[in-house]
Design a protein around this motif. Structure first.
Motif, PDB file in Angstrom:
ATOM      1  N   LEU A 163     -31.351 -16.339  64.093  1.00 40.18           N
ATOM      2  CA  LEU A 163     -30.286 -17.027  63.366  1.00 40.18           C
ATOM      3  C   LEU A 163     -30.781 -17.546  62.023  1.00 40.18           C
ATOM      4  O   LEU A 163     -30.086 -17.403  61.003  1.00 40.18           O
ATOM      5  CB  LEU A 163     -29.743 -18.173  64.221  1.00 40.18           C
ATOM      6  N   CYS A 164     -31.961 -18.125  62.006  1.00 41.55           N
ATOM      7  CA  CYS A 164     -32.532 -18.607  60.746  1.00 41.55           C
ATOM      8  C   CYS A 164     -32.720 -17.461  59.760  1.00 41.55           C
ATOM      9  O   CYS A 164     -32.392 -17.590  58.567  1.00 41.55           O
ATOM     10  CB  CYS A 164     -33.872 -19.289  60.994  1.00 41.55           C
ATOM     11  N   GLU A 165     -33.257 -16.358  60.244  1.00 45.66           N
ATOM     12  CA  GLU A 165     -33.483 -15.205  59.368  1.00 45.66           C
ATOM     13  C   GLU A 165     -32.163 -14.658  58.837  1.00 45.66           C
ATOM     14  O   GLU A 165     -32.066 -14.268  57.666  1.00 45.66           O
ATOM     15  CB  GLU A 165     -34.270 -14.135  60.113  1.00 45.66           C
ATOM     16  N   LEU A 166     -31.141 -14.615  59.676  1.00 46.32           N
ATOM     17  CA  LEU A 166     -29.824 -14.158  59.242  1.00 46.32           C
ATOM     18  C   LEU A 166     -29.278 -15.057  58.143  1.00 46.32           C
ATOM     19  O   LEU A 166     -28.782 -14.571  57.115  1.00 46.32           O
ATOM     20  CB  LEU A 166     -28.856 -14.135  60.426  1.00 46.32           C
ATOM     21  N   LEU A 167     -29.369 -16.358  58.334  1.00 49.36           N
ATOM     22  CA  LEU A 167     -28.853 -17.307  57.347  1.00 49.36           C
ATOM     23  C   LEU A 167     -29.614 -17.205  56.034  1.00 49.36           C
ATOM     24  O   LEU A 167     -29.016 -17.272  54.945  1.00 49.36           O
ATOM     25  CB  LEU A 167     -28.936 -18.729  57.906  1.00 49.36           C
ATOM     26  N   GLN A 168     -30.931 -17.026  56.111  1.00 52.15           N
ATOM     27  CA  GLN A 168     -31.728 -16.893  54.887  1.00 52.15           C
ATOM     28  C   GLN A 168     -31.322 -15.654  54.094  1.00 52.15           C
ATOM     29  O   GLN A 168     -31.245 -15.695  52.866  1.00 52.15           O
ATOM     30  CB  GLN A 168     -33.216 -16.850  55.237  1.00 52.15           C
ATOM     31  N   LYS A 169     -31.054 -14.567  54.796  1.00 53.98           N
ATOM     32  CA  LYS A 169     -30.627 -13.333  54.118  1.00 53.98           C
ATOM     33  C   LYS A 169     -29.293 -13.524  53.404  1.00 53.98           C
ATOM     34  O   LYS A 169     -29.015 -12.851  52.406  1.00 53.98           O
ATOM     35  CB  LYS A 169     -30.510 -12.189  55.133  1.00 53.98           C
ATOM     36  N   GLN A 170     -28.475 -14.449  53.910  1.00 58.98           N
ATOM     37  CA  GLN A 170     -27.170 -14.710  53.311  1.00 58.98           C
ATOM     38  C   GLN A 170     -27.225 -15.792  52.235  1.00 58.98           C
ATOM     39  O   GLN A 170     -26.193 -16.198  51.701  1.00 58.98           O
ATOM     40  CB  GLN A 170     -26.181 -15.135  54.408  1.00 58.98           C
ATOM     41  N   GLY A 171     -28.434 -16.256  51.919  1.00 53.90           N
ATOM     42  CA  GLY A 171     -28.597 -17.246  50.865  1.00 53.90           C
ATOM     43  C   GLY A 171     -28.551 -18.689  51.311  1.00 53.90           C
ATOM     44  O   GLY A 171     -28.637 -19.607  50.483  1.00 53.90           O
ATOM     45  N   TYR A 172     -28.432 -18.922  52.612  1.00 50.87           N
ATOM     46  CA  TYR A 172     -28.444 -20.292  53.121  1.00 50.87           C
ATOM     47  C   TYR A 172     -29.879 -20.824  53.184  1.00 50.87           C
ATOM     48  O   TYR A 172     -30.850 -20.058  53.195  1.00 50.87           O
ATOM     49  CB  TYR A 172     -27.817 -20.360  54.513  1.00 50.87           C
TER      50      TYR A 172
END
Length: 320
Positions: free
Chosen positions: A67-76
């Motif tokens: 989840l963290c990696e997904l959010l980082q990829k989206q700019g979060y």
């Protein structure tokens, strides 16, 4: 406990009054928070709770990393809060750094920190942890690792992880069974993630092993798939041993440890020193200081369907 995942025996009904008591307390507590009789805090950042309704070993930590990696990829800019089970700090809230010990933070927060390098705060109070993270780190969304039942902190999205193999055991509340809350609690969460299987109404998650890495921190990988020794101090150790065998490792000596076990060098005296020893990534963070060169850990990566990513991201964007 192993008997939670077997048919209920007659002697277990002795514990049933305690299960009823826990269920009543849980229901009253939820009601008091909903009616604002017990204080529930809302902070300005979005809160995603990743938890479970049964005890331990469901695959929550790999999902948090995904989840963290997904959010980082989206700019979060995600941050994580945790109770830090298995650790004890002299001071709370504890913002993890490179100097933080597993005995202070607990093994899971430290493992996630070493993998992702995202801000992580540990505190028995999720409210204090969330406020401290908001004030002292550059984050715009908070993931609470566990804490589904920590109603003092309001949340925007609830995600429950379910063990696809063991499911809910005998489906009773502790101490007769493994449940923290009744199964009806699942009706109110946003997503149910099934770790390792498919089930109607649930999102399937699979854990893919990566290359084995050195426990002592060297930039090295294990190029060997013969006989190995193995140990695991996690909620469901057999899943780790099954994973090793699926990777064509031949298990020589195997040792189970309790979840969140505090390792010491003497714990490993029974192992043949010439044979590589494999452990989980969570175990490795507690053994790095005294690990010899032939100790290795197996990192894993969660895999989830793209359709779920879209659903989740849409729900997060709707919070802004």
């Amino acid at each position: 406990m192993y008997f939670w995942y077997r048919p209920v025996k007659a002697w277990m009904w002795i514990l049933y009054p305690f299960s009823i008591l826990l269920r009543v307390i849980s229901a009253i507590r939820c009601h008091l928070y909903k009616k604002n009789i017990l204080k529930s805090t809302k902070i300005s950042l979005p809160i995603i709770v990743v938890g479970n309704i049964s005890v331990g070993g469901n695959g929550k930590t790999p999902f948090v990393i995904w989840l963290c990696e997904l959010l980082q990829k989206q700019g979060y800019k995600p941050g994580i809060i945790s109770r830090g089970y298995g650790g004890k700090s002299a001071n709370y809230p504890l913002l993890l750094t490179d100097a933080t010990l597993g005995s202070e933070s607990g093994d899971e927060p430290l493992m996630i920190f070493k993998r992702l390098r995202v801000p992580i705060v540990v505190d028995p109070s999720r409210v204090q942890a969330a406020l401290h993270l908001q004030r002292n780190a550059d984050v715009d969304i908070i993931i609470t690792d566990d804490g589904l039942q920590h109603y003092a902190l309001q949340r925007d999205i609830e995600i429950v992880i379910v063990d696809g193999k063991r499911r809910f055991g005998n489906q009773h509340i502790m101490p007769v069974g493994p449940l923290r809350e009744p199964l009806s609690r699942l009706n109110s969460v946003d997503f149910i993630i099934n770790n390792g299987a498919e089930h109607e109404g649930e999102i399937s998650m699979y854990l893919a092993p990566l290359a084995c890495k050195a426990v002592d921190g060297r930039e090295a990988q294990l190029h060997h798939q013969g006989a190995v020794n193995a140990c695991a101090g996690i909620g469901y150790p057999q899943r780790f041993f099954d994973t090793l065998e699926a990777q064509n490792f031949q298990l020589n000596q195997v040792q189970y440890f309790s979840d969140h076990h505090t390792y010491k060098p003497k714990d490993f005296t029974q192992f043949d020193k010439q044979t590589p020893l494999l452990m989980t990534e969570k175990d490795a963070v507690k053994c790095a200081a005294f690990a010899p060169e032939n100790w290795w850990y197996l990192p894993i990566s969660a895999q989830l369907p793209g359709s779920f990513e879209k659903q989740l991201l849409q729900k997060i964007k709707a919070l802004q």
